[in-house]
Design an enzyme around this catalytic site. Structure first.
Site: not given
Ligand code: 13P
Length: 249
Positions: A9-11, A94, A96, A166, A172, A212, A234
């Protein structure tokens, strides 16, 4: 036997030209016949990433999608826009997006249904906060997210979807959930699927762990009986992603 699925997931990272560079860099590193490999990228990167990934084992996914067909929804991307360019997966709900863009279990459910209608595989996310974990309500909370997210989804459809567990406190932060914590919740999610549908559906659905994940933690996590791969933030932007995909080599 469920096939493993490892998704990046590149965000909100990488411009279109950087996306091409990253796909080209990772292409040889993520070759692994045992694993489905997906890069979920920003909307504007989808087309160049698909071009760059041609001839490889990488599928390109989206990070979000709207639940209407078309119309006056400024800024949104429709499912037909995604399928038209060859997108096969979409991350839905997600944490976020729930936190910053007001997504709820109800909008997640609408998006899951719409993605399935268009033949796009939803990667439906769930996960508890640290406070919820400390209050011992993790499993109750996740069960609610999963049950509402899947309302109206048939057993045959459910067999094709991916659920990503998640824990928010692990995203992160460099703080991966322990293998035991991750397996416990993924196992509970599978039990919940068996309750909603049946054991065959529970046995078919793929459940990822995210938070992570790195090259060091992936092998143990992915070896757990109820963890069928990972959703990686990440570390999906680096060469490490190749090692994560090749966790079994
Ligand atoms: P990190 O791997 O950076 O913790 O992100 C996890 C995540 O949110 C993937 O969707």
């Amino acid at each position: 036997m469920r096939r493993k699925i490892v998704a990046g997931n590149w965000k909100m990272n990488k411009t279109p030209s950087e996306a091409v560079e990253l796909v080209n860099m990772l292409k040889p590193l993520v070759a692994n016949d045992d694993v489905d490999v997906v890069f979920c990228v920003p909307a504007i990167d989808i087309i160049p990433a698909i071009e760059a990934a041609k001839g490889s084992n990488i599928s390109i996914g989206a990070e979000n999608m709207y639940y209407e067909e078309s119309g006056a929804y400024t800024g949104e991307i429709s499912p037909a826009m995604l399928t038209d360019v060859g997108v096969k997966y979409v991350v839905i709900g997600h944490s976020e997006r729930r936190e910053y863009f007001a997504e709820t279990d109800q909008t997640v459910n609408k998006k899951v249904l719409k993605a399935l209608e268009h033949g796009i595989t939803p990667i439906m996310c769930c996960g508890e906060t640290l406070e919820q974990r400390e209050q011992s309500v993790t499993v109750d909370f996740i069960r609610q997210q999963v049950k509402i997210g899947l309302l109206g989804v048939t057993a045959d459809q459910a067999k094709t979807i991916v659920i990503a567990y998640e824990p928010i406190w692990a995203i992160g932060t460099g703080k991966t959930a322990t293998t035991e914590q991750a397996q416990e919740v993924c196992g509970k999610i599978r039990e919940c699927i068996a309750e909603i549908y049946d054991q065959a559906t529970a046995d078919a659905i793929r459940i990822q762990y995210g938070g992570s994940v790195n090259a060091k933690t992936a092998p143990d996590l992915f070896a757990q009986p109820d963890i069928d791969g990972g959703l990686v933030g990440g570390a999906s932007l680096k060469a490490d992603f190749g090692a994560i995909v090749n966790y079994n080599k």
